[in-house]
Design a protein around this motif. Structure first.
Motif, PDB file in Angstrom:
ATOM      1  N   VAL A  20      -5.378   1.037 -13.437  1.00 54.19           N
ATOM      2  CA  VAL A  20      -4.157   0.131 -14.710  1.00 54.19           C
ATOM      3  C   VAL A  20      -4.651   1.420 -16.125  1.00 54.19           C
ATOM      4  N   ALA A  21      -5.625   1.237 -16.232  1.00 57.68           N
ATOM      5  CA  ALA A  21      -5.982   2.471 -17.394  1.00 57.68           C
ATOM      6  C   ALA A  21      -5.357   3.584 -17.788  1.00 57.68           C
ATOM      7  N   LYS A  22      -5.103   4.562 -16.537  1.00 61.43           N
ATOM      8  CA  LYS A  22      -4.335   5.618 -16.863  1.00 61.43           C
ATOM      9  C   LYS A  22      -3.322   5.526 -16.995  1.00 61.43           C
ATOM     10  N   LEU A  23      -2.354   4.371 -15.851  1.00 62.92           N
ATOM     11  CA  LEU A  23      -0.841   3.617 -16.544  1.00 62.92           C
ATOM     12  C   LEU A  23      -1.058   3.435 -17.915  1.00 62.92           C
ATOM     13  N   LEU A  24      -1.937   2.277 -18.205  1.00 61.45           N
ATOM     14  CA  LEU A  24      -1.903   1.937 -20.086  1.00 61.45           C
ATOM     15  C   LEU A  24      -2.251   3.645 -21.367  1.00 61.45           C
ATOM     16  N   ALA A  25      -2.635   4.395 -20.222  1.00 61.58           N
ATOM     17  CA  ALA A  25      -2.823   5.723 -21.413  1.00 61.58           C
ATOM     18  C   ALA A  25      -1.848   6.622 -21.345  1.00 61.58           C
ATOM     19  N   ALA A  26      -0.948   6.877 -20.731  1.00 58.86           N
ATOM     20  CA  ALA A  26       0.186   7.237 -20.087  1.00 58.86           C
ATOM     21  C   ALA A  26       1.565   7.447 -21.034  1.00 58.86           C
ATOM     22  N   ASN A  27       1.704   5.466 -21.273  1.00 57.60           N
ATOM     23  CA  ASN A  27       1.965   4.491 -22.494  1.00 57.60           C
ATOM     24  C   ASN A  27       1.726   5.395 -23.434  1.00 57.60           C
ATOM     25  N   GLU A  68       5.506  -0.463 -10.892  1.00 52.88           N
ATOM     26  CA  GLU A  68       3.867   0.305 -10.721  1.00 52.88           C
ATOM     27  C   GLU A  68       3.435  -0.941  -9.591  1.00 52.88           C
ATOM     28  N   SER A  69       3.555  -1.887 -10.212  1.00 56.92           N
ATOM     29  CA  SER A  69       2.766  -3.057  -8.956  1.00 56.92           C
ATOM     30  C   SER A  69       2.683  -2.817  -7.719  1.00 56.92           C
ATOM     31  N   GLU A  70       3.851  -2.933  -7.543  1.00 54.30           N
ATOM     32  CA  GLU A  70       4.851  -2.299  -6.115  1.00 54.30           C
ATOM     33  C   GLU A  70       3.665  -1.346  -5.447  1.00 54.30           C
ATOM     34  N   LYS A  71       3.763  -0.065  -5.689  1.00 53.67           N
ATOM     35  CA  LYS A  71       2.749   0.690  -5.642  1.00 53.67           C
ATOM     36  C   LYS A  71       1.455   0.857  -5.569  1.00 53.67           C
ATOM     37  N   LEU A  72       0.347   0.385  -6.704  1.00 54.40           N
ATOM     38  CA  LEU A  72      -0.074  -0.343  -6.398  1.00 54.40           C
ATOM     39  C   LEU A  72      -0.941  -1.181  -5.648  1.00 54.40           C
ATOM     40  N   ALA A  73      -0.388  -1.812  -5.002  1.00 55.33           N
ATOM     41  CA  ALA A  73      -0.371  -3.365  -4.304  1.00 55.33           C
ATOM     42  C   ALA A  73      -0.881  -4.371  -5.709  1.00 55.33           C
ATOM     43  N   LEU A  74      -0.690  -4.213  -5.886  1.00 52.77           N
ATOM     44  CA  LEU A  74      -1.183  -5.904  -7.522  1.00 52.77           C
ATOM     45  C   LEU A  74       0.154  -6.115  -8.313  1.00 52.77           C
ATOM     46  N   GLN A  75      -0.568  -7.050  -8.487  1.00 53.40           N
ATOM     47  CA  GLN A  75       0.860  -7.846  -9.225  1.00 53.40           C
ATOM     48  C   GLN A  75       0.159  -7.954 -11.266  1.00 53.40           C
TER      49      GLN A  75
END
Length: 90
Positions: A20-27, A68-75
């Motif tokens: 999640v932190a990586k996703l946030l930082a990338a954006n 990303e939720s689907e890829k990471l199996a998260l909501q």
């Protein structure tokens, strides 16, 4: 500062915070405050973020997090802070 609330829920596993932190930082989304908890086998996290440097619109972010939720199996969900506060006001 434009703040939003991100909620993350999923089956506990190694690397959720990292992903999640990586996703946030990338954006270009900065974490302002973070709370996480383990409830039996479920991982929950609430993150207050600053989206003022992010180039994506709120709709684009919601779509990105949905993908990303689907890829990471998260909501993973995002709401503007004002909407979150209005929905949770007593």
């Amino acid at each position: 500062m434009s703040q939003s609330v991100i909620t993350v829920i999923g089956k506990d596993r190694v690397g959720i915070v990292y992903d999640v932190a990586k996703l946030l930082a990338a954006n270009q989304i900065n974490i302002v405050n973070i709370s996480q908890q383990l409830m039996n086998d479920f991982f929950t996290m609430v993150i207050l973020v600053d989206t003022s440097k992010c180039s994506k619109s709120p709709t684009e972010l919601a779509d990105l997090f949905s993908q990303e939720s689907e890829k990471l199996a998260l909501q993973i969900r995002i709401q503007h802070e004002d909407i979150f506060n209005a929905m949770h006001r007593i």
